[in-house]
Design an enzyme around this catalytic site. Structure first.
Site, PDB file in Angstrom:
ATOM      1  N   GLU A 160       5.358  -5.355   7.829  1.00 54.62           N
ATOM      2  CA  GLU A 160       4.764  -4.188   8.491  1.00 54.62           C
ATOM      3  C   GLU A 160       5.295  -3.891   9.892  1.00 54.62           C
ATOM      4  O   GLU A 160       5.315  -2.732  10.316  1.00 54.62           O
ATOM      5  CB  GLU A 160       3.237  -4.348   8.549  1.00 54.62           C
ATOM      6  CG  GLU A 160       2.539  -4.183   7.217  1.00 54.62           C
ATOM      7  CD  GLU A 160       2.589  -5.429   6.353  1.00 54.62           C
ATOM      8  OE1 GLU A 160       2.106  -5.374   5.204  1.00 54.62           O
ATOM      9  OE2 GLU A 160       3.110  -6.471   6.823  1.00 54.62           O
ATOM     10  N   GLY A 205       0.830  -1.197   0.000  1.00 53.36           N
ATOM     11  CA  GLY A 205       0.000   0.000   0.000  1.00 53.36           C
ATOM     12  C   GLY A 205       0.864   1.245   0.000  1.00 53.36           C
ATOM     13  O   GLY A 205       2.079   1.187   0.200  1.00 53.36           O
ATOM     14  N   ASP A 223      -1.964  -6.559   7.458  1.00 47.27           N
ATOM     15  CA  ASP A 223      -3.389  -6.312   7.250  1.00 47.27           C
ATOM     16  C   ASP A 223      -3.847  -6.933   5.936  1.00 47.27           C
ATOM     17  O   ASP A 223      -3.424  -8.026   5.614  1.00 47.27           O
ATOM     18  CB  ASP A 223      -3.688  -4.806   7.335  1.00 47.27           C
ATOM     19  CG  ASP A 223      -3.019  -4.008   6.228  1.00 47.27           C
ATOM     20  OD1 ASP A 223      -1.991  -4.455   5.673  1.00 47.27           O
ATOM     21  OD2 ASP A 223      -3.521  -2.910   5.904  1.00 47.27           O
ATOM     22  N   GLY A 228      -0.005  -4.934   0.726  1.00 51.25           N
ATOM     23  CA  GLY A 228      -1.175  -4.803  -0.124  1.00 51.25           C
ATOM     24  C   GLY A 228      -1.096  -5.606  -1.400  1.00 51.25           C
ATOM     25  O   GLY A 228      -2.127  -5.948  -1.998  1.00 51.25           O
TER      26      GLY A 228
END
Length: 335
Positions: free
Chosen positions: A136, A64, A144, A113
């Site tokens: 992360e 992301g 996530d 992502g």
């Protein structure tokens, strides 16, 4: 300017990720464009298969747009943060429940992502150039994009290992733990893509050729299962410290030492909860956690150290897992 290119031919709708300077990191426009076109194709009788590829030879998708999220955090723009993650997670959910064949060709790095737009799909093809990771915790964030659902469902300890350490899984290693469904050598990826675009049956297009696995070293699944089966970060670290003379254990300790202690504790708890949760429940919990953790000093500092200044020397607080406040973990996780 759109960073998503699309085409439809022979019953195949193709999404081409085309943001090469950012290694196809998903910004808000890419997330929204991809969601819109997948929604349209889901109801289009002329589209039977969705193919997701990269226009760049350097990456499938680096994750992301975390730098933009950091800017929003520094500006106090919580609405932008919520909008980004809510839209990204609804895209992940759409892919996971997509009514048609969804094929991702991962011929390069796929992180964060990038896994959200590949691992949830029906067909995940990797080459020897594929490098899969959820890094992360090193930036003060948490795994996530639905990873708190799919990581706990990998072989014993693998999900916790990947989520805590950010370790990389290469090429056909992804097959061995279920992150990929097919292996195709990079030299053949283009030809495979062309066959899919031409409307060839997927089983035929993806049929392996003899002895074409690249043979990356096997993952040390026994060690991963031994040291990362726990959900207590302090216990995991203690076990690794007890492995005197084990170079692999020492490397894992170095990775854990570079991560935000709060992120480690949050990640372990999220994976523990995710093991017994649906994808919907995991994504909802991830949205709550993302909203909270992106407003912490560790997130701003971690992104600065890894992605902005790139000095790789973050100053996290607290600096030790033993000093992480359980109440802060509960606040972020929401459970």
């Amino acid at each position: 300017m759109s960073f998503i290119r699309t085409s439809v031919a022979n019953g195949v709708g193709e999404v081409i990720l085309d943001r090469p300077k950012a290694l196809n990191a998903l910004d808000q426009s890419m997330v929204d464009d991809m969601y819109e076109i997948l929604g349209e194709w889901g109801d289009d009788d002329d589209v039977e298969t969705v193919l997701v590829t990269s226009a760049s030879e350097r990456a499938f998708c680096a994750g992301g747009d975390i730098r933009a999220i950091r800017e929003s955090a520094l500006e106090g723009d919580t609405e932008a943060i919520t909008r980004y993650f809510a839209h990204e997670y609804r895209l992940n959910q759409l892919i996971a429940t997509y009514p048609k064949a969804y094929v991702a060709l991962v011929d390069g790095p796929a992180m964060g992502g990038g896994l959200g737009i590949s691992v949830h799909g029906e067909v995940r093809v990797v080459s020897e150039k594929a490098m899969i990771a959820m890094p992360e915790t090193a930036i003060g964030f948490l795994p996530d994009v639905g990873s708190t659902h799919f990581l706990p469902r990998l072989p014993m300890g693998v999900g916790m290992w990947l989520g805590l350490t950010g370790s990389r899984v290469l090429g056909e290693q992804a097959l061995s733990v279920g992150l990929a469904t097919h292996f195709v050598p990079s030299a053949r990826i283009g030809a495979v893509a062309e066959r899919i675009r031409a409307g060839a049956p997927l089983g035929e297009a993806l049929a392996p050729e003899p002895a074409e696995l690249d043979r990356h070293p096997l993952l040390p699944l026994d060690k991963i299962g031994e040291y990362f089966a726990d959900t207590n970060v302090a216990a995991i670290i203690g076990g690794l410290r007890g492995a005197v003379g084990d170079d692999w254990a020492a490397q894992m300790l170095d990775l854990l030492a570079a991560a935000s202690p709060t992120s480690l504790a949050v990640t372990a708890r999220m994976l523990e909860l995710g093991e017994a949760s649906s994808l919907d429940e995991c994504l909802e919990r991830e949205l709550h956690a993302a909203e909270k953790i992106t407003l912490t000093p560790d997130f701003v500092e971690g992104v600065r150290a890894v992605l902005v200044d790139k000095d790789r020397d973050p100053s996290f607080s607290p600096a030790s897992v033993d000093d992480v406040d359980p109440a802060e973990v509960a606040r972020i996780v929401g459970a």
